[in-house]
Each structure stands twice: as structure tokens, then as C-alpha cells.
Write an enzyme that holds these catalytic residues in place. Sequence first.
Site, PDB file in Angstrom:
ATOM      1  N   ALA A   1     -93.572  31.682 -31.642  1.00  0.00           N
ATOM      2  CA  ALA A   1     -94.405  32.242 -32.709  1.00  0.00           C
ATOM      3  C   ALA A   1     -94.640  31.189 -33.793  1.00  0.00           C
ATOM      4  O   ALA A   1     -95.591  30.410 -33.727  1.00  0.00           O
ATOM      5  CB  ALA A   1     -93.737  33.494 -33.283  1.00  0.00           C
ATOM      6  N   ARG A   2     -93.754  31.146 -34.782  1.00  0.00           N
ATOM      7  CA  ARG A   2     -93.801  30.157 -35.852  1.00  0.00           C
ATOM      8  C   ARG A   2     -92.374  29.784 -36.236  1.00  0.00           C
ATOM      9  O   ARG A   2     -91.474  30.618 -36.233  1.00  0.00           O
ATOM     10  CB  ARG A   2     -94.554  30.694 -37.085  1.00  0.00           C
ATOM     11  CG  ARG A   2     -96.061  30.791 -36.924  1.00  0.00           C
ATOM     12  CD  ARG A   2     -96.694  29.413 -36.810  1.00  0.00           C
ATOM     13  NE  ARG A   2     -98.156  29.452 -36.754  1.00  0.00           N
ATOM     14  CZ  ARG A   2     -98.869  29.501 -35.643  1.00  0.00           C
ATOM     15  NH1 ARG A   2     -98.255  29.560 -34.465  1.00  0.00           N
ATOM     16  NH2 ARG A   2    -100.182  29.511 -35.688  1.00  0.00           N
TER      17      ARG A   2
ATOM     18  N   ARG B   1    -100.718  40.998 -28.396  1.00  0.00           N
ATOM     19  CA  ARG B   1    -101.218  40.600 -27.081  1.00  0.00           C
ATOM     20  C   ARG B   1    -100.169  39.817 -26.291  1.00  0.00           C
ATOM     21  O   ARG B   1     -99.908  40.103 -25.128  1.00  0.00           O
ATOM     22  CB  ARG B   1    -102.478  39.748 -27.236  1.00  0.00           C
ATOM     23  CG  ARG B   1    -103.690  40.486 -27.816  1.00  0.00           C
ATOM     24  CD  ARG B   1    -104.862  39.524 -27.885  1.00  0.00           C
ATOM     25  NE  ARG B   1    -106.060  40.136 -28.429  1.00  0.00           N
ATOM     26  CZ  ARG B   1    -106.362  40.145 -29.734  1.00  0.00           C
ATOM     27  NH1 ARG B   1    -105.530  39.579 -30.606  1.00  0.00           N
ATOM     28  NH2 ARG B   1    -107.476  40.717 -30.175  1.00  0.00           N
ATOM     29  N   ILE B   2     -99.568  38.826 -26.948  1.00  0.00           N
ATOM     30  CA  ILE B   2     -98.615  37.976 -26.249  1.00  0.00           C
ATOM     31  C   ILE B   2     -97.346  38.745 -25.914  1.00  0.00           C
ATOM     32  O   ILE B   2     -96.863  38.716 -24.774  1.00  0.00           O
ATOM     33  CB  ILE B   2     -98.294  36.721 -27.084  1.00  0.00           C
ATOM     34  CG1 ILE B   2     -99.550  35.859 -27.239  1.00  0.00           C
ATOM     35  CG2 ILE B   2     -97.158  35.930 -26.453  1.00  0.00           C
ATOM     36  CD1 ILE B   2     -99.420  34.741 -28.249  1.00  0.00           C
TER      37      ILE B   2
ATOM     38  N   HIS C   1     -95.131  22.492 -29.819  1.00  0.00           N
ATOM     39  CA  HIS C   1     -96.209  23.451 -30.081  1.00  0.00           C
ATOM     40  C   HIS C   1     -97.308  23.343 -29.019  1.00  0.00           C
ATOM     41  O   HIS C   1     -98.498  23.215 -29.320  1.00  0.00           O
ATOM     42  CB  HIS C   1     -96.799  23.240 -31.469  1.00  0.00           C
ATOM     43  CG  HIS C   1     -97.398  24.490 -32.050  1.00  0.00           C
ATOM     44  ND1 HIS C   1     -97.351  24.800 -33.379  1.00  0.00           N
ATOM     45  CD2 HIS C   1     -98.064  25.526 -31.460  1.00  0.00           C
ATOM     46  CE1 HIS C   1     -97.968  25.952 -33.599  1.00  0.00           C
ATOM     47  NE2 HIS C   1     -98.410  26.405 -32.439  1.00  0.00           N
TER      48      HIS C   1
ATOM     49  N   ASP D   1     -91.981  46.530 -33.217  1.00  0.00           N
ATOM     50  CA  ASP D   1     -93.233  46.200 -33.888  1.00  0.00           C
ATOM     51  C   ASP D   1     -93.728  47.442 -34.606  1.00  0.00           C
ATOM     52  O   ASP D   1     -94.284  48.350 -33.984  1.00  0.00           O
ATOM     53  CB  ASP D   1     -94.285  45.710 -32.895  1.00  0.00           C
ATOM     54  CG  ASP D   1     -95.469  45.038 -33.598  1.00  0.00           C
ATOM     55  OD1 ASP D   1     -95.810  45.476 -34.719  1.00  0.00           O
ATOM     56  OD2 ASP D   1     -96.030  44.082 -33.038  1.00  0.00           O
TER      57      ASP D   1
ATOM     58  N   ASP E   1     -90.872  26.381 -29.354  1.00  0.00           N
ATOM     59  CA  ASP E   1     -92.074  25.561 -29.288  1.00  0.00           C
ATOM     60  C   ASP E   1     -92.625  25.293 -30.683  1.00  0.00           C
ATOM     61  O   ASP E   1     -93.647  24.639 -30.835  1.00  0.00           O
ATOM     62  CB  ASP E   1     -93.132  26.286 -28.432  1.00  0.00           C
ATOM     63  CG  ASP E   1     -94.361  25.434 -28.161  1.00  0.00           C
ATOM     64  OD1 ASP E   1     -94.192  24.277 -27.726  1.00  0.00           O
ATOM     65  OD2 ASP E   1     -95.488  25.916 -28.391  1.00  0.00           O
TER      66      ASP E   1
ATOM     67  N   GLU F   1     -94.556  22.125 -39.764  1.00  0.00           N
ATOM     68  CA  GLU F   1     -95.258  21.294 -38.782  1.00  0.00           C
ATOM     69  C   GLU F   1     -96.400  20.500 -39.408  1.00  0.00           C
ATOM     70  O   GLU F   1     -97.138  21.038 -40.246  1.00  0.00           O
ATOM     71  CB  GLU F   1     -95.781  22.184 -37.657  1.00  0.00           C
ATOM     72  CG  GLU F   1     -94.652  22.793 -36.832  1.00  0.00           C
ATOM     73  CD  GLU F   1     -95.167  23.551 -35.611  1.00  0.00           C
ATOM     74  OE1 GLU F   1     -96.346  23.374 -35.256  1.00  0.00           O
ATOM     75  OE2 GLU F   1     -94.398  24.320 -35.035  1.00  0.00           O
TER      76      GLU F   1
END
Length: 318
Positions: free
Chosen positions: A233-234, A152-153, A289, A172, A258, A263
Site C-alpha cells: 500500500a504505502r 479493488r486490490i 515500489h 474495511d 514494496d 519515497e
Amino acid sequence: MRILVTIPLVDPDVGPQAMKWLSEVGDVDVRPMTTEQLREAVRDYDAVIVSVWHRVTRDIIDAGRNLKVIGTASVGTDHIDVEYAESKGIKVVSAAGASTYSVAEFTFGLLLMMVKRIPENMGRVRNGEWGSLLTPGIELFGKTLGIIGLGRIGSYVASIANAFRMRVLAYDPFVDRERFTEVNATRVENLDDLLRQSDFITIHTSLTRESRRLIDRREVGLMKDGVYIVNTARGEVVDENAILEGLKSGKIAGYATDVLTGEPPTEETSPLLRAFRRGEVPNLFITSHIAGVTRESVKRYTLYVAKGVRDALMAFKR
């Protein structure tokens, strides 16, 4: 059924609706708490709603002797041991889609901030300097954006890039070819091809065993000299040491993220955080984040997870 909500449902626009949906299937207790408090409280509930900052590990899942549903007011579920929960017959529900626009917009905000050298220029003005030639930026027009993860993003990021008249590549292997056509992105068969061709790279893949350290020293070496990277993302999707080396050598012209490793991060868990705080590299930008947090998305998180938990509990009742 009993439902424990560990996040506040105080938004006047959506809180009542969320409570209404949850109350349709059980008694609701709203009790904001820490992960440690959750470990003690979960034993008496059929469902629990947590935030991305709660670490729902095996011991918490085992403590939930009546647990049927775990809902998270987040898109990602890497803070939950999903595989273990599902092996115990527990349904995991996320707020997928709640932050699509927020994160995509933030991604482009970070990208524009870097390539237009906005923070540096503001710093020069603050120091009494003036002049457009002191900090010349670069254009996005006509350049190649490589998108890792076309969910989606990533799809919405591609749509924004189209408005900037960029050439969009995407990698992807888990989405249909039609998705690439819909967002006017060229599908690349392997990640290496995307890395070699992209002037800018944005990362939008979820964190899995396969995606952990997807970008390592080898991958950085394949990139164009002077590449700009945005990661919303991560943190664990990249090898932070490899990114840091790329920034110091000039291979990477800018890295805006971000998310960080471990974390909430510390200087021990995140080499990038350590370098950022010590001012070791000027072309590193870190936010805490917040990409997915807007006034609008927070409402969607609440509604999406409440509805998802209600529907999942209704299925158990049937």
C-alpha cells in the site's frame, strides 16, 4: 485547451489512443520533466498529467493559473495535495483500477517467497548446500489471512486466498457488506480483532490522515507471534520502527514490503531501508515500489488517465 503530459506516451499499443482522446479536447504537449521543471511549465496549461514521482504541492497548483484538471498515471493520489486542488476548483483524476491484478499478484508473490523461504534456500544452493530440510517452509492451506483494506486490490487478494483454501478475514469500514460476501471474506468490526486472529496480514489501504501509522507498536503487540506481513500500500501506513522491533524480537516472522516511508526513501527517512542495507534482520524483504508495474498495467495507466482527463475537460467545456 492546453494539456501538458509529463510522462512519455511511447507505447505503440496505447500511446496513439491516449493521444487521440486528449486531442479531442485540446492541444497536447508531451514533455517528460522533473517536479522542478513542472513548477515552471504548469502556468500555461489547463490540464497536466503527472506520475506518482511528481510532488504536486500547493506552490505548483498556485502556479497553474489556468489549471482545471490534474491527472496522475497512478492509483494513489497522496503525492498530490488533493484537498487544496479541489478547494481551487481543480479536478484530480487518477488511474484507479489500473494495477489491481498486478499488485494483488505481487502481494501473493511476496507472501509465498517469505513463507516458503525461497531466497534463503537459493542462497544455500549457491553456497554449495543441498537438502529440503535445511529451509522448511510453511503452508498457506487452512491458515488465516487478514486483509486490511477491501478495495479493488484487497478484494482480488481475497479471491486468490480462496484458491489456497485459506480462511479470509477483512477489515474495511468504508465498503459495503456485500463486498465481503462476494469475495468470501469474513468482515471484522475492528482492526484489533483482525490482528489477533491472523497468521498472515496484507495491507491495501490508501494513505490518509486516519491510516497513517495504522500499524504501530500497540498493533504489533496484538498480533500473533510469528505473523507474516506484506505491505503493498504505502510505507507510512506502518510505523517502521515498530515493524523493525517486531522483526528483531521474532514477534514478526517476516515483513515484505514494496513501499517505504518518504519515497524515494533514504536511510534517514526509512529505518527499514537502513536495516535492510546493513543486513540487520534476515526476515525483511524490500522491493522498489514495483508491484503495480507490469507490461499490462502500464498500458492501463496510460489509457485510464488519458480518458479521465479528457472526460473531465469535456465537463468543464459544457
